[in-house]
Motif scaffolding. Structure first.
Motif, PDB file in Angstrom:
ATOM      1  N   LYS A  15       0.691  -1.082   0.121  1.00 40.96           N
ATOM      2  CA  LYS A  15       0.023  -0.238  -0.213  1.00 40.96           C
ATOM      3  C   LYS A  15       1.156   1.165   0.125  1.00 40.96           C
ATOM      4  O   LYS A  15       0.053   2.278   0.005  1.00 40.96           O
ATOM      5  CB  LYS A  15      -1.062   0.190   0.917  1.00 40.96           C
ATOM      6  CG  LYS A  15      -2.292  -0.976   0.904  1.00 40.96           C
ATOM      7  CD  LYS A  15      -3.103  -0.693   2.658  1.00 40.96           C
ATOM      8  CE  LYS A  15      -4.277  -2.126   2.271  1.00 40.96           C
ATOM      9  NZ  LYS A  15      -4.585  -1.896   3.161  1.00 40.96           N
ATOM     10  N   ALA A  16       2.222   1.189   0.597  1.00 39.71           N
ATOM     11  CA  ALA A  16       2.648   2.060   0.399  1.00 39.71           C
ATOM     12  C   ALA A  16       3.897   3.276  -0.941  1.00 39.71           C
ATOM     13  O   ALA A  16       3.893   1.448  -1.747  1.00 39.71           O
ATOM     14  CB  ALA A  16       4.305   2.133   1.772  1.00 39.71           C
ATOM     15  N   SER A  17       3.338   3.648  -1.655  1.00 41.68           N
ATOM     16  CA  SER A  17       4.309   3.769  -2.795  1.00 41.68           C
ATOM     17  C   SER A  17       5.466   4.358  -3.038  1.00 41.68           C
ATOM     18  O   SER A  17       6.802   4.641  -3.940  1.00 41.68           O
ATOM     19  CB  SER A  17       3.595   4.797  -3.165  1.00 41.68           C
ATOM     20  OG  SER A  17       3.191   6.423  -3.168  1.00 41.68           O
ATOM     21  N   LYS A  18       6.090   4.646  -2.122  1.00 41.41           N
ATOM     22  CA  LYS A  18       7.199   5.291  -1.445  1.00 41.41           C
ATOM     23  C   LYS A  18       8.615   4.990  -1.514  1.00 41.41           C
ATOM     24  O   LYS A  18       8.068   3.542  -0.247  1.00 41.41           O
ATOM     25  CB  LYS A  18       7.423   6.262  -1.320  1.00 41.41           C
ATOM     26  CG  LYS A  18       7.397   7.420  -1.295  1.00 41.41           C
ATOM     27  CD  LYS A  18       6.987   9.123  -0.467  1.00 41.41           C
ATOM     28  CE  LYS A  18       6.618  10.338  -0.895  1.00 41.41           C
ATOM     29  NZ  LYS A  18       6.481  11.430  -0.861  1.00 41.41           N
ATOM     30  N   PRO A  19      10.196   4.182  -1.584  1.00 47.09           N
ATOM     31  CA  PRO A  19      10.911   3.121  -1.420  1.00 47.09           C
ATOM     32  C   PRO A  19      10.849   3.816   0.412  1.00 47.09           C
ATOM     33  O   PRO A  19      10.792   4.828   0.584  1.00 47.09           O
ATOM     34  CB  PRO A  19      11.457   3.566  -1.800  1.00 47.09           C
ATOM     35  CG  PRO A  19      12.178   5.566  -2.406  1.00 47.09           C
ATOM     36  CD  PRO A  19      10.469   5.130  -3.021  1.00 47.09           C
ATOM     37  N   THR A  20      11.903   2.340   1.149  1.00 46.94           N
ATOM     38  CA  THR A  20      11.485   3.059   2.192  1.00 46.94           C
ATOM     39  C   THR A  20      13.578   2.674   3.061  1.00 46.94           C
ATOM     40  O   THR A  20      13.672   2.308   2.441  1.00 46.94           O
ATOM     41  CB  THR A  20      11.141   1.483   3.444  1.00 46.94           C
ATOM     42  OG1 THR A  20      11.189   1.953   4.529  1.00 46.94           O
ATOM     43  CG2 THR A  20      11.498   0.525   3.061  1.00 46.94           C
ATOM     44  N   ILE A  52      15.044   8.356   5.131  1.00 44.36           N
ATOM     45  CA  ILE A  52      13.722   8.805   5.384  1.00 44.36           C
ATOM     46  C   ILE A  52      12.561   7.944   3.925  1.00 44.36           C
ATOM     47  O   ILE A  52      11.693   9.130   3.428  1.00 44.36           O
ATOM     48  CB  ILE A  52      12.978   9.651   6.022  1.00 44.36           C
ATOM     49  CG1 ILE A  52      13.785   9.824   7.196  1.00 44.36           C
ATOM     50  CG2 ILE A  52      11.816   9.361   6.714  1.00 44.36           C
ATOM     51  CD1 ILE A  52      14.091   8.790   8.766  1.00 44.36           C
ATOM     52  N   GLY A  53      12.461   7.847   3.587  1.00 44.18           N
ATOM     53  CA  GLY A  53      11.241   7.286   3.334  1.00 44.18           C
ATOM     54  C   GLY A  53       9.459   7.858   2.663  1.00 44.18           C
ATOM     55  O   GLY A  53       9.519   8.629   2.115  1.00 44.18           O
ATOM     56  N   ASN A  54       9.299   7.853   4.115  1.00 45.90           N
ATOM     57  CA  ASN A  54       8.312   9.085   4.575  1.00 45.90           C
ATOM     58  C   ASN A  54       8.268   9.588   5.234  1.00 45.90           C
ATOM     59  O   ASN A  54       7.758  10.017   6.396  1.00 45.90           O
ATOM     60  CB  ASN A  54       6.616   8.091   4.740  1.00 45.90           C
ATOM     61  CG  ASN A  54       5.182   8.482   4.554  1.00 45.90           C
ATOM     62  OD1 ASN A  54       5.389   9.488   4.434  1.00 45.90           O
ATOM     63  ND2 ASN A  54       4.634   7.491   5.628  1.00 45.90           N
TER      64      ASN A  54
END
Length: 218
Positions: A15-20, A52-54
């Motif tokens: 559900k996450a669109s950005k890398p971590t 920081i991904g999010n």
């Protein structure tokens, strides 16, 4: 102490669109630590070279550095029956000899010899990315129930850190608002929230939570 930086990867949460940047590994070279600025508009992590991904939920001045105790990782290793390397919980500092759970909000840590001074601001709150990265069913509840979340710290004075640097408690405030108490107040027992008012160094997010709770009838 181990100093850990992100190994950026695709977010394991579908559900996450950005890398971590939760997957952190020990750094072999010195790392500069400085205040990163606001959570959403700033630099993210307090460590140069970290990611920081999010940034809507993580990073910023009140979460500039995340510390977790090696002793607590060792307990999890035994409980989970799997190896846990330094940085695997997403921590920037894997500490040794510091009771992070009983650290007080406002404790100031003198790290290494290059002037770095940090201040304890809040406990870590487990997120879906953390659970998906470890791939453990029910991990958020398991981690929460254990009551050993690790501590976020803000940067009071910048400096460079290296693997093996020591941490000394430079200042300890005169209250009993610990990481453990704050974590329980936020995650499981909101009746404890008024006790957090004694901690001036509490993160802005948690101060807002205390104010919101104070405005509601008990």
């Amino acid at each position: 102490m181990s100093v850990n930086l992100a190994r950026v990867r695709v977010n394991p949460d579908p559900k996450a669109s950005k890398p971590t940047g939760i997957d952190k590994v020990p750094a072999s070279e010195p790392v500069l630590v400085r205040a990163p600025g606001p959570m959403r508009e700033g630099l993210g992590s307090g460590l140069v070279g970290d990611t920081i991904g999010n940034q809507k939920l993580h990073g910023g001045d009140d979460q500039a550095v995340y510390a977790y105790a090696r002793e607590d990782l060792d307990e999890w290793q035994t409980r989970l029956e799997r190896p846990l390397a330094n940085g695997m919980f997403g921590e920037n500092f894997t500490t040794s000899g510091i009771d992070v759970t009983q650290a007080r909000i406002g404790d100031r840590w003198r790290v290494g010899t290059d002037g770095l001074l940090l201040e304890v601001s809040a406990p870590r709150t487990p997120c879906r990315t953390f659970a998906k990265f470890l791939d453990i069913e029910g991990w958020i509840k398991t981690f929460t129930d254990a009551g050993k979340p690790g501590a976020y710290l803000r940067v009071i004075s910048p400096g460079t850190v290296r693997a093996g640097d020591t941490i000394e408690i430079d200042y300890r405030p005169d209250h009993d608002v610990t990481i453990n108490l704050v974590y329980r107040a936020k995650m499981s027992d909101p009746s404890l929230l008024p006790q957090l008012e004694a901690a001036d160094a509490l993160s802005a997010e948690l101060k807002a939570l205390v104010v919101k709770r104070a405005g509601k009838p008990s």
